[in-house]
Design a protein around this motif. Structure first.
Motif, PDB file in Angstrom:
ATOM      1  N   SER A   1      -4.954  12.150  -0.643  1.00 58.32           N
ATOM      2  CA  SER A   1      -4.620  10.748  -0.693  1.00 58.32           C
ATOM      3  C   SER A   1      -4.142  10.040   0.564  1.00 58.32           C
ATOM      4  O   SER A   1      -4.664   9.203   0.835  1.00 58.32           O
ATOM      5  CB  SER A   1      -3.426  10.727  -2.011  1.00 58.32           C
ATOM      6  N   ASN A   2      -3.112  10.451   1.302  1.00 64.97           N
ATOM      7  CA  ASN A   2      -3.025  10.351   2.537  1.00 64.97           C
ATOM      8  C   ASN A   2      -3.889  10.074   3.643  1.00 64.97           C
ATOM      9  O   ASN A   2      -3.975   8.798   4.254  1.00 64.97           O
ATOM     10  CB  ASN A   2      -1.626  11.172   3.150  1.00 64.97           C
TER      11      ASN A   2
ATOM     12  N   PRO B   1       0.356   4.929  -0.807  1.00 59.70           N
ATOM     13  CA  PRO B   1      -0.471   6.186  -1.360  1.00 59.70           C
ATOM     14  C   PRO B   1       0.500   7.202  -2.051  1.00 59.70           C
ATOM     15  O   PRO B   1       1.572   7.362  -1.636  1.00 59.70           O
ATOM     16  CB  PRO B   1      -0.874   6.766   0.067  1.00 59.70           C
TER      17      PRO B   1
ATOM     18  N   LYS C   1       0.906  -1.172   0.090  1.00 62.41           N
ATOM     19  CA  LYS C   1       0.019   0.091  -0.200  1.00 62.41           C
ATOM     20  C   LYS C   1       0.854   1.182   0.068  1.00 62.41           C
ATOM     21  O   LYS C   1       1.716   1.320   0.871  1.00 62.41           O
ATOM     22  CB  LYS C   1      -1.030   0.168   1.204  1.00 62.41           C
TER      23      LYS C   1
ATOM     24  N   ASN D   1      -4.934   1.212  -3.165  1.00 59.56           N
ATOM     25  CA  ASN D   1      -3.870   2.405  -3.200  1.00 59.56           C
ATOM     26  C   ASN D   1      -4.775   3.460  -3.717  1.00 59.56           C
ATOM     27  O   ASN D   1      -5.180   3.455  -4.914  1.00 59.56           O
ATOM     28  CB  ASN D   1      -2.676   1.741  -3.818  1.00 59.56           C
ATOM     29  N   VAL D   2      -4.430   4.585  -3.254  1.00 61.19           N
ATOM     30  CA  VAL D   2      -5.067   5.880  -3.720  1.00 61.19           C
ATOM     31  C   VAL D   2      -4.123   6.333  -4.483  1.00 61.19           C
ATOM     32  O   VAL D   2      -2.707   6.762  -4.220  1.00 61.19           O
ATOM     33  CB  VAL D   2      -5.349   6.721  -2.568  1.00 61.19           C
TER      34      VAL D   2
ATOM     35  N   ALA E   1      -6.354   7.334   2.501  1.00 53.64           N
ATOM     36  CA  ALA E   1      -5.577   6.142   2.774  1.00 53.64           C
ATOM     37  C   ALA E   1      -5.709   5.483   4.408  1.00 53.64           C
ATOM     38  O   ALA E   1      -6.122   4.185   4.610  1.00 53.64           O
ATOM     39  CB  ALA E   1      -4.140   5.971   2.664  1.00 53.64           C
TER      40      ALA E   1
ATOM     41  N   TRP F   1       3.254   7.683   5.148  1.00 53.04           N
ATOM     42  CA  TRP F   1       2.055   8.690   4.700  1.00 53.04           C
ATOM     43  C   TRP F   1       1.545   9.485   5.871  1.00 53.04           C
ATOM     44  O   TRP F   1       0.890  10.517   5.965  1.00 53.04           O
ATOM     45  CB  TRP F   1       0.988   8.009   3.823  1.00 53.04           C
TER      46      TRP F   1
END
Length: 794
Positions: free
Chosen positions: A270-271, A184, A182, A250-251, A274, A300
């Protein structure tokens, strides 16, 4: 998040009342008998549907103790289970009892055909039977139900299919696991990169793979080493939790680490997402970390405190990890009373069954389509205030997705549609409402139709919006108009805007390896070790080296060149625009080659373009080994979808900028050896009938499937090679009247430094610039710079 019993701060509170409820596996002594396991005291996990049957024992490891029985969920019966049988303790809402009821063609109660739903229900929040089977050192594989559970932890079980026909014994012993991280924003800090590189050599097959969703994959991990690999990554500040499975994946974001407010808000969002949609169950830490804390918090999280580039230009979300964890916890647990939260103490948002299928999110800035924005379940576009520094909110797209099944018309690729706009302060609540809508109303009866795109398609965008608003508790605002999209790959050298530079490096089909004189893996490790740079992956499977000091640029170029990596100027555009999924030998779904075939197709198409008089021309070409579409083939201008050994279904007509349409199915079962004969008439038609600078996909889309098919049917092979007139894009470059007369536009930069200043234009002038930029096939920003620069220099 820092794993402490697998949860972020505050998760203990969410599990109030569950302390001391320890899941136990009760195994009969006879090797062919097994009784049901059940979390002690949790009646909702017991009963006929939660019982277990025995599958034949897994394949034995070379050494080990006596085989333990394999434990899998009771096979689904034709009898519908009552809603309560699907709920965790305290859970009120879920697919069998939606938080907001809404008419649809299925009830989500009749799920006998969808075995993964039973496996998730009986897993005790992603623990069983994986926990028991991973502890069994006598086997090299795991059961079907454990495979379903393991995906949520970030891993797939695979076999080497190259051995399937030639070495049956070797094939049977080839069980191995792929791990997907994962990551981000596609980002890995140098310390995490080193660990990932190390474990791929120590416990993997010695290479790494960049995926089309900006994630890292490690292949070839044996079952006995799986725990060591996952723990090493987690303790370094990375994670595999959420890399796969029926949860948020996953972003994605643009890979350019720009010190620009809009881009930095993209990274920060994004973080945040996530963490917001990370599974809350402590199963991950219990299985892989023995319930202990990791040595480092996820990177992140650090970025939300410290910033995501070397010089952050927007405020952090929080000042320290404790306050960040509290903010995330509060956002998760905020209950608007509309059925968004399930009532499940361990998984407040997901509930006992998690989502019907995977859920994919991407975020970008207006115009930058480096994330393929239309193919995701949910796409966000940051909308900035007039000052260019302040975030106002987000445009929201929903309902994209690539996966389909050959000869099954009820499955299809679909582009996302605008849902509306959301102010920044309401983002978490709207996203939770969309997630709850898919959780409760996504199709759990037919897994092939379980993605969000089918729910949007079934209800229609207006009804889908109404349903989301029922969970959200208010109206979704109108979508903010956006500029034209452009596919940007961010390869080569670029300024970050903070005094540092970043370098985009081509990775053919995402495979980072050492092979002969080509030693990309060694080169990247040397650069990371020497210059301590972050890395970011792109949606096109390439890698970006971030935060490079200007004085180090030449040395980094020299390292790459000495290890056999071509500079970007020497990489042909067909290769630069192409992507492919791994397919053979390890993907169990592959019907044809993809990653190993794509370089050959690129070379052959380049040769064919030259032969018909179009040297240097290019288009977006993609390849997948099966119709599931991991390499997003249905968006490409030309694509090849595996349909059998060396057979491909051909798709045409996507956009060069991937801006809002899929292509169309053109031919079935094209032999690999017939590629040139199939493509030849298409290139000749394009060359002879296109408008000036009309891109290949746009041309095909304008002509239409029937006209293209008719032309190919009448085409006489070899016609394209007679009396060849060589054409280049520059031969017909459009001109625009300027102070100095007409001009051809190059698309190059004429000044240095980041573009920070804004100029306001009328809609009419903006439309003229947009049309001219599209015809010239150059970015609008480059066009404006060129016009102004040349005009002022007169």
């Amino acid at each position: 998040m820092q794993h402490q019993s697998g949860s972020s701060a505050g998760s203990a509170a969410r599990r109030a009342g569950l302390n001391g409820l320890i899941a136990l596996c009760v195994v009969a002594s006879a090797p062919w008998q097994a009784e049901a396991f059940a979390p002690v005291g949790l009646g909702a996990f017991t009963g006929p549907a939660a019982g277990l049957r025995l599958r034949a024992s897994g394949r034995a490891a070379p050494v080990g103790s006596a085989l333990a029985p394999r434990m899998v969920a009771t096979p689904p019966s034709e009898t519908e289970l009552p809603p309560a049988a699907w709920m965790a303790p305290g859970q009120k809402f879920g697919p069998q009892n939606p938080g907001q009821p809404f008419d649809k063609p299925y009830t989500n109660k009749d799920v006998p055909k969808n075995k993964p739903e039973y496996a998730k229900k009986d897993s005790g929040h992603l623990r069983f039977p994986l926990k028991q089977e991973m502890a069994d050192e006598s086997t090299i594989d795991i059961s079907h139900d454990s495979v379903i559970v393991l995906k949520h932890h970030g891993s797939y079980m695979q076999q080497n299919r190259d051995l399937q026909r030639t070495d049956k014994a070797g094939y049977a012993d080839s069980y191995q696991f792929m791990l997907r991280l994962k990551v981000p924003c596609g980002k890995l800090p140098p310390d995490v990169y080193r660990v990932v590189d190390d474990v791929s050599n120590k416990w993997g097959q010695g290479d790494l793979r960049a995926t089309t969703r900006q994630a890292w994959q490690i292949h070839g991990v044996k079952k006995s080493n799986l725990k060591s690999v996952i723990a090493a990554i987690a303790n370094a500040g990375g994670s595999t939790l959420g890399g796969c499975g029926d949860i948020n994946r996953n972003v994605m974001t643009p890979p350019a680490p720009l010190a620009d407010p809009a881009y930095q808000h993209v990274f920060q969002t994004s973080n945040w997402i996530a963490d917001l949609f990370a599974p809350s169950s402590p199963a991950f830490a219990e299985l892989w970390l023995d319930g202990k804390k990791t040595h480092n918090i996820e990177y992140w999280k650090k970025d939300m405190i410290e910033g995501s580039t070397s010089t952050p230009v927007i405020p952090p979300i929080a000042t320290d990890i404790d306050s960040l964890n509290k903010k995330v916890h509060d956002a998760i647990m905020h209950d608007n009373g509309n059925g968004v939260l399930t009532g499940d103490a361990e998984e407040p948002i997901y509930g006992r069954q998690y989502l019907p299928r995977k859920f994919k999110i991407a975020i970008t800035v207006p115009g930058d389509n480096s994330v393929d924005i239309f193919i995701h379940d949910l796409g966000l576009v940051v909308i900035m205030d007039k000052d260019g520094k302040t975030l106002k909110g987000y445009d929201v797209y929903v309902g994209g997705g690539m996966g389909r099944t050959h000869n099954k018309e009820s499955t299809f690729a679909r582009v996302a549609e605008p849902l509306g706009y959301v102010a920044k302060e309401d983002l978490s609540e709207l996203l939770k409402a969309i997630m709850a809508t898919q959780r409760d109303h996504g199709n759990r009866e037919v897994r092939a139709n379980a993605r969000l795109k089918y729910l949007v398609h079934t209800l229609g965008i207006d009804n889908f919006r109404k349903l989301v608003e029922m969970y959200y508790g208010k109206k979704v605002e109108k979508f903010v108009p956006l500029p034209a999209w452009r596919m940007v790959d961010w390869m080569g050298w670029h300024e970050q805007g903070d005094g540092k530079w970043f370098l985009g490096v081509i990775v053919q089909q995402g495979r980072i390896k050492d092979e002969g004189d080509f030693k990309l893996k060694t080169a990247l490790r040397k650069i990371v070790d020497t210059y301590n740079v972050d890395t970011r992956l792109t949606a096109d499977q390439n890698i970006v080296l971030c935060g490079v000091d200007p004085k180090d640029k030449a040395d980094i170029d020299a390292i790459l060149l000495s290890h056999g990596i071509k500079p970007i100027e020497e990489v042909d555009m067909m290769t630069r625009k192409s992507i492919a999924c791994p397919a053979f030998p390890l993907c169990g779904l592959a019907q044809a080659e993809a990653e190993r075939r794509m370089p050959d197709f690129n070379e052959r198409v380049n040769a064919l373009l030259t032969k018909v008089g179009l040297p240097g021309e290019s288009f977006v070409m993609r390849m997948t080994g099966c119709p599931n579409g991991c390499a997003r083939p249905y968006m490409a201008e030309m694509s090849w979808v595996g349909q059998g050994p060396d057979l491909y279904q051909m798709w045409l007509g996507g956009s060069s900028n991937l801006d809002g349409r899929t292509g169309w199915h053109f031919k079935d079962k094209v032999k690999e050896s017939d590629m040139e004969a199939t493509v030849e008439p298409l290139l000749y038609m394009w060359k002879t009938q296109r408008t000036p600078n009309e891109r290949y996909g746009d041309f095909l889309n304008r002509m239409g499937k029937d006209a293209v098919a008719a032309f190919c049917e009448k085409y006489v092979p070899g016609t394209a090679f007679k009396n060849v007139k060589v054409e280049h894009l520059s031969d017909a470059a459009p001109a625009l009247a300027t102070a100095g007369g007409s001009a051809e536009f190059t698309g190059q930069r004429f000044t240095e430094g980041p573009r920070k200043q804004q100029i306001r234009l009328t809609d009419e002038l903006h439309s003229m610039l947009k049309e001219t930029a599209e015809k010239a096939d150059v970015p609008m920003a480059d066009l404006v710079e060129e016009i102004i620069y040349k005009s002022l220099k007169q």
